[in-house]
Design a protein around this motif. Structure first.
Motif, PDB file in Angstrom:
ATOM      1  N   THR A 269     -13.100  35.501 -39.753  1.00 39.58           N
ATOM      2  CA  THR A 269     -12.240  34.451 -39.198  1.00 39.58           C
ATOM      3  C   THR A 269     -11.269  35.110 -38.216  1.00 39.58           C
ATOM      4  O   THR A 269     -11.221  36.333 -38.108  1.00 39.58           O
ATOM      5  CB  THR A 269     -11.433  33.715 -40.291  1.00 39.58           C
ATOM      6  N   ARG A 270     -10.499  34.276 -37.532  1.00 36.56           N
ATOM      7  CA  ARG A 270      -9.544  34.852 -36.577  1.00 36.56           C
ATOM      8  C   ARG A 270      -8.358  33.919 -36.380  1.00 36.56           C
ATOM      9  O   ARG A 270      -8.439  32.698 -36.627  1.00 36.56           O
ATOM     10  CB  ARG A 270     -10.214  35.200 -35.256  1.00 36.56           C
ATOM     11  N   PHE A 271      -7.265  34.505 -35.921  1.00 35.42           N
ATOM     12  CA  PHE A 271      -6.125  33.727 -35.438  1.00 35.42           C
ATOM     13  C   PHE A 271      -5.989  34.125 -33.979  1.00 35.42           C
ATOM     14  O   PHE A 271      -6.034  35.312 -33.647  1.00 35.42           O
ATOM     15  CB  PHE A 271      -4.872  34.082 -36.247  1.00 35.42           C
ATOM     16  N   ALA A 272      -5.853  33.124 -33.097  1.00 34.70           N
ATOM     17  CA  ALA A 272      -5.940  33.409 -31.658  1.00 34.70           C
ATOM     18  C   ALA A 272      -4.784  32.761 -30.896  1.00 34.70           C
ATOM     19  O   ALA A 272      -4.997  31.839 -30.107  1.00 34.70           O
ATOM     20  CB  ALA A 272      -7.291  32.920 -31.137  1.00 34.70           C
ATOM     21  N   PRO A 273      -3.572  33.218 -31.110  1.00 33.96           N
ATOM     22  CA  PRO A 273      -2.427  32.583 -30.438  1.00 33.96           C
ATOM     23  C   PRO A 273      -2.314  32.975 -28.963  1.00 33.96           C
ATOM     24  O   PRO A 273      -2.786  34.031 -28.549  1.00 33.96           O
ATOM     25  CB  PRO A 273      -1.225  33.121 -31.221  1.00 33.96           C
TER      26      PRO A 273
ATOM     27  N   VAL B 296     -11.303  28.747 -38.026  1.00 30.04           N
ATOM     28  CA  VAL B 296     -10.319  27.948 -38.750  1.00 30.04           C
ATOM     29  C   VAL B 296      -9.174  27.706 -37.776  1.00 30.04           C
ATOM     30  O   VAL B 296      -8.505  28.653 -37.349  1.00 30.04           O
ATOM     31  CB  VAL B 296      -9.811  28.707 -40.001  1.00 30.04           C
ATOM     32  N   ARG B 297      -8.973  26.469 -37.369  1.00 29.97           N
ATOM     33  CA  ARG B 297      -7.922  26.158 -36.404  1.00 29.97           C
ATOM     34  C   ARG B 297      -7.510  24.702 -36.567  1.00 29.97           C
ATOM     35  O   ARG B 297      -8.172  23.928 -37.276  1.00 29.97           O
ATOM     36  CB  ARG B 297      -8.383  26.444 -34.975  1.00 29.97           C
ATOM     37  N   GLY B 298      -6.437  24.332 -35.888  1.00 28.45           N
ATOM     38  CA  GLY B 298      -5.873  22.999 -36.056  1.00 28.45           C
ATOM     39  C   GLY B 298      -6.787  21.911 -35.509  1.00 28.45           C
ATOM     40  O   GLY B 298      -7.601  22.134 -34.594  1.00 28.45           O
TER      41      GLY B 298
ATOM     42  N   ILE C 160      -5.234  37.982 -28.983  1.00 32.62           N
ATOM     43  CA  ILE C 160      -4.122  37.484 -28.167  1.00 32.62           C
ATOM     44  C   ILE C 160      -4.719  36.819 -26.920  1.00 32.62           C
ATOM     45  O   ILE C 160      -5.364  37.484 -26.106  1.00 32.62           O
ATOM     46  CB  ILE C 160      -3.171  38.650 -27.774  1.00 32.62           C
ATOM     47  N   GLU C 161      -4.485  35.527 -26.788  1.00 30.29           N
ATOM     48  CA  GLU C 161      -5.113  34.756 -25.701  1.00 30.29           C
ATOM     49  C   GLU C 161      -4.162  34.717 -24.502  1.00 30.29           C
ATOM     50  O   GLU C 161      -3.447  33.735 -24.272  1.00 30.29           O
ATOM     51  CB  GLU C 161      -5.498  33.366 -26.214  1.00 30.29           C
ATOM     52  N   ASP C 162      -4.189  35.830 -23.767  1.00 26.89           N
ATOM     53  CA  ASP C 162      -3.218  36.027 -22.682  1.00 26.89           C
ATOM     54  C   ASP C 162      -3.868  36.013 -21.300  1.00 26.89           C
ATOM     55  O   ASP C 162      -3.454  36.768 -20.422  1.00 26.89           O
ATOM     56  CB  ASP C 162      -2.453  37.347 -22.910  1.00 26.89           C
TER      57      ASP C 162
END
Ligand code: GLU
Length: 290
Positions: free
Chosen positions: A7-11, A210-212, A43-45
């Protein structure tokens, strides 16, 4: 060999993280940890004008205070531009992209712009340009690259069977045509969110996204890109959003308090994480029923 869950978190580092981010990051983190899987941080930069290094550091600090750990190196989209360019050029060579010279104002002013599930659908103005005029403008004018969605859907043999599995919504038939000719290469950035996120999730071997639920609609577009670029299809889990007490979704631009400001006011990160895991929100916020 069993597949390890990834999974990942991609802010996007365009502002400070708020409680909604904490809620989402915990869900992605815990989903992987429960299965002995891998949790990645990306990091979505790609948006060079809005991304800030201090927000990148803020993301690391905020997640660490929640007690979240991530595996392997952090990926920065700004270091992945060649991968996006490669995907764009493959689609361009197949005749599935066209340059778009329209400004936001042009599109807003167009009386033919229909409304789709994620806002205004591009009316196709530049798709209809005379080829000679297009070539001349290409050399001199700033332009985005849009997907010709009708052609793209034809190239994958139609939408029949184009679905994704969502752990909460079930099997969802993808309807990319409702989104129209979305931008894949921006005027001001080498890729759009849709392209970068799809290419990166595949490159990083993400098995569960997994995201909003605010990004549910975007998945219709991601699904057609996966089919076009021959990428694996992850399982999705679009979770409900944490809101303020009145039920409004949290947003940086609507003044949602940052995690950093909650910590500064004495909130302990691990206590907060435990609370969110129990399905409780701090005073002034509301969590969707589990
Ligand atoms: N970078 C996106 C955001 O901050 C999230 C990307 C995703 O989870 O697909 O809203």
């Amino acid at each position: 060999m069993p597949v390890v869950m990834v999974t990942r978190f991609a802010p996007s580092p365009t502002g400070a993280l708020h409680l909604g981010h904490a809620f989402s990051a915990i869900q992605a983190h815990d989903r992987a940890r429960r299965e002995g899987g891998t949790f990645l941080l990306r990091i979505e930069d790609i948006d060079g004008t809005r991304s800030r290094p201090e927000h990148v550091q803020g993301i690391f600090d905020d997640l660490a205070r929640l007690g979240l750990t991530w595996d392997g190196p952090v990926i920065f989209q700004s270091a992945r531009l060649a991968a996006y360019e490669l995907a764009l050029s493959q689609l361009r060579e197949r005749g599935l992209l066209y340059p778009c010279f329209c400004t936001r104002a042009d599109i807003a002013a167009s009386s033919t712009a229909p409304h789709g599930p994620a806002g205004t659908v591009y009316p196709g103005t530049c798709r209809l340009l005379d080829p000679a005029i297009r070539q001349a403008r290409l050399a001199t004018e700033p332009h985005a690259w849009r997907i010709d969605m009708v052609r793209a859907v034809a190239a994958i043999g139609g939408v029949e069977g184009l679905v994704w599995r969502d752990e909460l919504a079930g099997v969802v038939p993808a309807d990319p045509l409702a989104h129209g000719d979305v931008v894949l290469g921006r005027k001001d950035a080498p890729a759009s969110y849709h392209l970068a996120v799809t290419v990166d999730d595949a490159a990083q071997g993400v098995t569960h996204i997994v995201r909003g639920v605010d990004l549910f609609e975007a998945t219709h577009v991601h699904r057609v890109l996966q089919a076009l670029l021959d990428l694996p299809v992850p399982v999705y889990r679009h979770h409900a959003l944490l809101t303020d007490a009145a039920g409004n979704r949290l947003a940086k631009r609507h003044g949602a308090p940052s995690l950093a400001s909650l910590y500064a006011a004495g909130q302990d990160g691990s206590v907060l994480a435990a609370m969110l895991r129990r399905g409780q929100a701090p005073p002034g916020f509301a969590l969707p029923p589990a």
